[in-house]
Write a protein that holds these residues in place. Structure first.
Motif, PDB file in Angstrom:
ATOM      1  N   PHE A 139       0.913  -1.314  -0.091  1.00 39.90           N
ATOM      2  CA  PHE A 139      -0.132  -0.040  -0.081  1.00 39.90           C
ATOM      3  C   PHE A 139       0.814   1.379   0.156  1.00 39.90           C
ATOM      4  N   LYS A 140       0.380   2.436  -0.494  1.00 35.04           N
ATOM      5  CA  LYS A 140       0.885   3.874  -0.516  1.00 35.04           C
ATOM      6  C   LYS A 140       0.695   4.127   1.066  1.00 35.04           C
ATOM      7  N   ASN A 141       1.852   5.118   1.594  1.00 36.76           N
ATOM      8  CA  ASN A 141       1.322   5.619   2.649  1.00 36.76           C
ATOM      9  C   ASN A 141       0.494   6.721   2.427  1.00 36.76           C
ATOM     10  N   PRO A 142      -0.661   6.735   3.112  1.00 42.36           N
ATOM     11  CA  PRO A 142      -1.690   7.755   2.882  1.00 42.36           C
ATOM     12  C   PRO A 142      -1.125   9.271   3.153  1.00 42.36           C
ATOM     13  N   VAL A 172       0.193  15.661   5.930  1.00 43.78           N
ATOM     14  CA  VAL A 172       0.959  14.919   6.653  1.00 43.78           C
ATOM     15  C   VAL A 172       0.817  13.457   5.930  1.00 43.78           C
ATOM     16  N   LYS A 173       2.019  12.752   6.014  1.00 42.34           N
ATOM     17  CA  LYS A 173       1.887  11.233   5.458  1.00 42.34           C
ATOM     18  C   LYS A 173       1.948  10.302   6.774  1.00 42.34           C
ATOM     19  N   ILE A 174       1.272   9.242   6.687  1.00 42.11           N
ATOM     20  CA  ILE A 174       1.013   8.515   7.887  1.00 42.11           C
ATOM     21  C   ILE A 174       1.480   6.960   7.375  1.00 42.11           C
ATOM     22  N   PRO A 175       2.515   6.462   7.984  1.00 43.74           N
ATOM     23  CA  PRO A 175       2.851   4.922   7.707  1.00 43.74           C
ATOM     24  C   PRO A 175       1.914   4.149   7.760  1.00 43.74           C
ATOM     25  N   ALA A 176       1.462   3.577   6.408  1.00 42.53           N
ATOM     26  CA  ALA A 176       0.481   2.419   6.382  1.00 42.53           C
ATOM     27  C   ALA A 176       0.600   1.229   7.203  1.00 42.53           C
ATOM     28  N   ALA A 177       1.805   1.077   7.416  1.00 42.36           N
ATOM     29  CA  ALA A 177       2.391  -0.195   8.341  1.00 42.36           C
ATOM     30  C   ALA A 177       1.661  -0.097   9.636  1.00 42.36           C
ATOM     31  N   TRP A 178       1.729   1.157  10.104  1.00 38.53           N
ATOM     32  CA  TRP A 178       1.461   1.296  11.576  1.00 38.53           C
ATOM     33  C   TRP A 178      -0.295   1.254  11.661  1.00 38.53           C
ATOM     34  N   LEU A 179      -0.908   1.759  10.382  1.00 35.29           N
ATOM     35  CA  LEU A 179      -2.327   1.571  10.314  1.00 35.29           C
ATOM     36  C   LEU A 179      -2.777   0.187  10.230  1.00 35.29           C
ATOM     37  N   ILE A 180      -2.213  -0.330   9.656  1.00 37.21           N
ATOM     38  CA  ILE A 180      -2.308  -2.014   9.290  1.00 37.21           C
ATOM     39  C   ILE A 180      -2.100  -2.729  10.665  1.00 37.21           C
ATOM     40  N   GLU A 181      -1.107  -2.495  11.349  1.00 34.11           N
ATOM     41  CA  GLU A 181      -0.669  -3.273  12.450  1.00 34.11           C
ATOM     42  C   GLU A 181      -1.735  -3.018  13.626  1.00 34.11           C
ATOM     43  N   ASN A 182      -2.286  -1.476  13.783  1.00 34.74           N
ATOM     44  CA  ASN A 182      -3.028  -1.268  14.795  1.00 34.74           C
ATOM     45  C   ASN A 182      -4.501  -1.309  14.462  1.00 34.74           C
ATOM     46  N   ALA A 183      -4.552  -1.935  13.206  1.00 32.68           N
ATOM     47  CA  ALA A 183      -5.869  -2.457  12.768  1.00 32.68           C
ATOM     48  C   ALA A 183      -6.157  -3.964  12.864  1.00 32.68           C
ATOM     49  N   GLY A 184      -5.076  -4.533  13.495  1.00 30.25           N
ATOM     50  CA  GLY A 184      -5.294  -6.036  14.145  1.00 30.25           C
ATOM     51  C   GLY A 184      -4.414  -6.859  13.201  1.00 30.25           C
ATOM     52  N   GLY A 199     -10.942   5.227   9.390  1.00 31.42           N
ATOM     53  CA  GLY A 199     -11.572   6.037   8.484  1.00 31.42           C
ATOM     54  C   GLY A 199     -10.580   6.528   7.141  1.00 31.42           C
ATOM     55  N   ILE A 200      -9.514   5.581   6.970  1.00 28.67           N
ATOM     56  CA  ILE A 200      -8.726   5.915   6.030  1.00 28.67           C
ATOM     57  C   ILE A 200      -8.861   4.646   5.021  1.00 28.67           C
ATOM     58  N   VAL A 201      -8.753   4.979   3.514  1.00 30.53           N
ATOM     59  CA  VAL A 201      -8.949   3.919   2.596  1.00 30.53           C
ATOM     60  C   VAL A 201      -7.475   3.967   1.997  1.00 30.53           C
ATOM     61  N   LEU A 202      -6.873   2.603   2.330  1.00 41.39           N
ATOM     62  CA  LEU A 202      -5.420   2.585   1.722  1.00 41.39           C
ATOM     63  C   LEU A 202      -5.332   2.311   0.375  1.00 41.39           C
ATOM     64  N   LYS A 203      -4.587   2.820  -0.394  1.00 39.79           N
ATOM     65  CA  LYS A 203      -4.500   2.463  -1.928  1.00 39.79           C
ATOM     66  C   LYS A 203      -3.521   1.592  -2.345  1.00 39.79           C
ATOM     67  N   PRO A 204      -3.699   0.602  -2.974  1.00 42.83           N
ATOM     68  CA  PRO A 204      -2.419  -0.418  -3.181  1.00 42.83           C
ATOM     69  C   PRO A 204      -1.432   0.242  -4.167  1.00 42.83           C
ATOM     70  N   GLU A 205      -0.329  -0.208  -4.120  1.00 41.43           N
ATOM     71  CA  GLU A 205       0.790   0.216  -4.870  1.00 41.43           C
ATOM     72  C   GLU A 205       1.229  -0.312  -6.179  1.00 41.43           C
ATOM     73  N   PRO A 206       1.107  -1.784  -6.109  1.00 42.52           N
ATOM     74  CA  PRO A 206       1.311  -2.483  -7.397  1.00 42.52           C
ATOM     75  C   PRO A 206       0.279  -2.300  -8.274  1.00 42.52           C
ATOM     76  N   VAL A 207       0.817  -2.451  -9.550  1.00 38.09           N
ATOM     77  CA  VAL A 207      -0.019  -2.539 -10.710  1.00 38.09           C
ATOM     78  C   VAL A 207      -0.657  -3.805 -11.001  1.00 38.09           C
ATOM     79  N   PHE A 208      -2.094  -3.822 -11.271  1.00 37.01           N
ATOM     80  CA  PHE A 208      -2.955  -5.015 -11.332  1.00 37.01           C
ATOM     81  C   PHE A 208      -3.068  -5.421 -12.683  1.00 37.01           C
TER      82      PHE A 208
END
Ligand code: EPU
Length: 351
Positions: free
Chosen positions: A243-246, A278-290, A337-346
């Motif tokens: 994911f990109k960092n939102p 500001v940029k928030i690390p998506a890794a932190w959001l993911i980890e703290n979302a369980g 309340g944040i929608v994470l956007k994927p980084e890879p190309v599908f």
């Protein structure tokens, strides 16, 4: 001899090791082959997907019902602009990390923090590859492209590429128009490496590293986070950050912090981008979302050292990766309340 292959399995061309077959496949080692392949696709009314090093793609289990054209142009040339600046041109199919090693070896500064990133040179302008405080947009002078619209070879200068965080015209406004053939970087002979990223400051304390030490340090830090694809092991089959960092406004960030506090979470990490965002690390959001590091679901999971990388732990399908992607997106959205956007190309998911 010019020969397009048929029904070629694509998994082996990707770092995810996932993906069905390409109906047609061509590995082009010169510009004429690229142009001929595109003419073939046009004559046969085929969709075209341009493949580089396959380090930032997720290919569907059904594969790609068109032509996959891998740009495998090789070669590096250098040109001294003056005694400080050296222009280095790398063909799109050069391995990115070998290119970085070459520059560091020649004592050329400008790409050393981007050590250990998988993929080809040609992919780096597309998403403006960046890590450890450096982005390719800082050193790119120009990009040699084939324009599929006008059928000409052109040179786009840096300001024409529309570079920003993980984006450029190549993956946004002019998506699918240009095929990147070569990239020219302006590097500084004997330049001092940039120590701006927290991990690097910590690593070097007050010491000023040289370019070789910087490359070594970045590779070690990436290996510690299992973000060094060539290291192998359970975490290796991934597309790096999934994911990109939102990037959020200061107001939205205050809301998130408030909400996090109510959830018993302190100090939401963030980096200032400008006065407003500001940029928030998506890794932190993911980890703290369980989702903890090393989370496993069937054949897919999260890296054991970094929650931002979704990994194929063995026989994973693209479908399983998508399911985990959606589960993560849902939980992060519900919690923050944040929608994470994927980084890879599908690729090949149109149906
Ligand atoms: N964190 C967690 N859990 C984890 C890992 C990290 O909570 O499992 C939090 C920590 O607070 C940490 C913060 O996330 O301080 C940032 O982590 P890190 O320094 O590893 O960087 P990142 O923001 O996750 C970005 C790039 C990487 C790049 C690194 C280093 C994006 C999407 N990712 O990751 O790029 O290597 O910075 O500069 O911008 C890639 O794009 O494929 C990629 C690997």
């Amino acid at each position: 001899m010019f020969a397009i292959e048929e029904n070629v399995p694509l998994a082996e061309f990707t770092t995810f090791r996932i993906g069905g077959k390409a109906r047609f496949f061509m590995q082009a080692t010169n510009e004429t082959e690229i142009i001929k392949s595109l003419e073939f696709a046009e004559r046969n009314n085929l969709k075209v997907f341009i493949l580089g090093g396959g380090s930032n793609v997720l290919i569907s289990d059904e594969g790609f019902d068109g032509l996959v054209l891998q740009i495998a142009l090789k070669g590096i040339s250098t040109f001294a602009e003056n005694d400080r600046t050296v222009f280095v041109t790398a063909q799109a199919g050069e391995d990115w990390d070998e290119f970085v090693a070459f520059c560091v070896e020649k004592n050329l500064q400008g790409v050393e923090c981007l050590s250990g990133i998988p993929g080809f040179v040609g992919g780096t302008p597309v998403q403006n590859v960046g890590a450890y405080g450096q982005e390719v947009s800082e050193s790119i002078v120009s990009v040699r492209v084939f324009d599929r619209q006008t059928k000409e070879i052109k040179k786009l200068i840096n300001s024409e590429c529309g570079f920003a965080y993980r984006t450029s015209i190549f993956n946004s406004t002019e998506k699918n128009r240009y095929i990147i053939l070569a990239v020219t970087y302006a590097l500084k002979f004997g330049g001092e490496p940039k120590v701006v990223y927290a991990d690097l400051k910590k690593h070097f304390a007050d010491r000023k590293p040289n370019l070789k030490e910087m490359r070594q340090a970045v590779c070690e830090i990436r290996a510690d986070k299992a973000m060094l694809v060539r290291q192998g092991g359970a975490d290796a089959q991934s597309a790096g950050s999934f994911f990109k960092n939102p990037i959020v406004s200061a107001e939205k960030f205050a809301e998130i912090e408030n909400n996090a506090e109510n959830l018993g979470l302190e100090n939401v990490p963030s980096y200032k981008i400008d006065g407003q965002n500001v940029k928030i690390p998506a890794a932190w959001l993911i980890e703290n979302a369980g989702f903890r590091k090393g989370f496993i679901k069937g054949n897919v999971g999260l890296s054991t050292k970094h929650t931002l990388a979704i990994t194929n732990r063995g026989q994973a399908t693209a479908k399983e990766i998508l399911n985990l992607m959606e589960e993560i997106q849902k939980n992060v959205k519900d919690r923050f309340g944040i929608v994470l956007k994927p980084e890879p190309v599908f690729v090949g998911f149109e149906k």
